[in-house]
Design a protein around this motif. Sequence first.
Motif, PDB file in Angstrom:
ATOM      1  N   GLY A  11       0.907  -1.195   0.054  1.00 58.68           N
ATOM      2  CA  GLY A  11      -0.082  -0.040  -0.053  1.00 58.68           C
ATOM      3  C   GLY A  11       0.717   1.346  -0.071  1.00 58.68           C
ATOM      4  N   THR A  13       2.321   4.640  -1.120  1.00 56.81           N
ATOM      5  CA  THR A  13       1.755   5.876  -1.799  1.00 56.81           C
ATOM      6  C   THR A  13       3.005   6.558  -2.548  1.00 56.81           C
ATOM      7  OG1 THR A  13       1.817   7.339   0.088  1.00 56.81           O
ATOM      8  CG2 THR A  13      -0.168   6.107  -0.313  1.00 56.81           C
ATOM      9  N   PRO A  14       2.604   7.146  -3.466  1.00 56.66           N
ATOM     10  CA  PRO A  14       3.744   7.864  -4.112  1.00 56.66           C
ATOM     11  C   PRO A  14       4.293   8.860  -3.275  1.00 56.66           C
ATOM     12  CG  PRO A  14       2.046   7.711  -5.683  1.00 56.66           C
ATOM     13  CD  PRO A  14       1.495   7.301  -4.317  1.00 56.66           C
ATOM     14  N   GLN A  15       3.717   9.752  -2.274  1.00 56.72           N
ATOM     15  CA  GLN A  15       4.073  10.644  -1.417  1.00 56.72           C
ATOM     16  C   GLN A  15       5.091   9.803  -0.389  1.00 56.72           C
ATOM     17  OE1 GLN A  15       1.043  11.885   1.326  1.00 56.72           O
ATOM     18  NE2 GLN A  15       1.988  13.947   1.820  1.00 56.72           N
ATOM     19  N   GLU A  16       4.859   8.735   0.319  1.00 54.19           N
ATOM     20  CA  GLU A  16       5.460   7.955   1.066  1.00 54.19           C
ATOM     21  C   GLU A  16       6.721   7.412   0.518  1.00 54.19           C
ATOM     22  OE1 GLU A  16       5.237   4.217   4.189  1.00 54.19           O
ATOM     23  OE2 GLU A  16       3.737   4.567   2.647  1.00 54.19           O
ATOM     24  N   TYR A  17       6.718   6.920  -0.851  1.00 59.67           N
ATOM     25  CA  TYR A  17       7.867   6.517  -1.430  1.00 59.67           C
ATOM     26  C   TYR A  17       8.914   7.511  -1.547  1.00 59.67           C
ATOM     27  CZ  TYR A  17      10.343   4.726  -5.548  1.00 59.67           C
ATOM     28  OH  TYR A  17      11.309   4.136  -6.139  1.00 59.67           O
ATOM     29  N   ASN A  45      -0.280   0.634   6.752  1.00 61.45           N
ATOM     30  CA  ASN A  45      -0.786   0.505   5.591  1.00 61.45           C
ATOM     31  C   ASN A  45      -1.976   1.604   5.420  1.00 61.45           C
ATOM     32  OD1 ASN A  45      -1.782   0.151   2.910  1.00 61.45           O
ATOM     33  ND2 ASN A  45      -1.653  -2.245   3.188  1.00 61.45           N
ATOM     34  N   PRO A  46      -2.119   2.307   4.647  1.00 60.67           N
ATOM     35  CA  PRO A  46      -3.511   3.199   4.299  1.00 60.67           C
ATOM     36  C   PRO A  46      -4.794   2.390   4.274  1.00 60.67           C
ATOM     37  CG  PRO A  46      -1.574   4.050   2.992  1.00 60.67           C
ATOM     38  CD  PRO A  46      -1.194   2.664   3.337  1.00 60.67           C
ATOM     39  N   SER A  47      -4.739   1.384   3.608  1.00 66.51           N
ATOM     40  CA  SER A  47      -5.723   0.462   3.651  1.00 66.51           C
ATOM     41  C   SER A  47      -6.349  -0.205   4.859  1.00 66.51           C
ATOM     42  CB  SER A  47      -5.615  -0.588   2.595  1.00 66.51           C
ATOM     43  OG  SER A  47      -5.381  -0.080   1.329  1.00 66.51           O
ATOM     44  N   LYS A  96      -5.524   8.281   4.740  1.00 66.69           N
ATOM     45  CA  LYS A  96      -4.490   8.250   4.237  1.00 66.69           C
ATOM     46  C   LYS A  96      -3.205   9.167   4.893  1.00 66.69           C
ATOM     47  CE  LYS A  96      -5.768   6.762  -0.181  1.00 66.69           C
ATOM     48  NZ  LYS A  96      -5.963   7.121  -1.689  1.00 66.69           N
ATOM     49  N   PHE A 100       0.082   8.212   6.766  1.00 67.29           N
ATOM     50  CA  PHE A 100       1.288   8.879   6.268  1.00 67.29           C
ATOM     51  C   PHE A 100       1.846   9.640   7.525  1.00 67.29           C
ATOM     52  CE2 PHE A 100       3.873  12.497   4.507  1.00 67.29           C
ATOM     53  CZ  PHE A 100       4.608  11.655   3.641  1.00 67.29           C
TER      54      PHE A 100
END
Length: 120
Positions: A11, A13-17, A45-47, A96, A100
């Motif tokens: 899960g 996210t681009p922001q976390e990556y 995990n955001p989910s 989310k 994060f």
Amino acid sequence: MFDSQFMALPGITPQEYSYLQTATNGLSEQQLRTFLMIYSGKRKNPSDMLLFCIIGLFLLPGLQRFIIGQIGMGILYLFTIGLCFIGSIVDIINHKELAFEHNQRMVFESLQMVRMGNFQ
């Protein structure tokens, strides 16, 4: 350089990556492996956070706050029935962001452990 290892996190996210890339810049391969081992056990995990928020709305107000370590807010939600459901609904919408923000704190803690060598 070792970016593909971040994609193994469920899960992500681009922001976390992007945040992980920046935060782990300059770590050796061994330090990065150790960091990922520590961080993957602490991150949310955001989910999963969405699931905790839904359970918090219907069964146990404040569950999502307890899970991410905000014990005071969790107790407040518990005694006010999720701030009269409004706080729980806002948390569902912002699940989310909750994940994060928690993960940012866990990146910092994990990096501190790796850099100090206290990861055993």
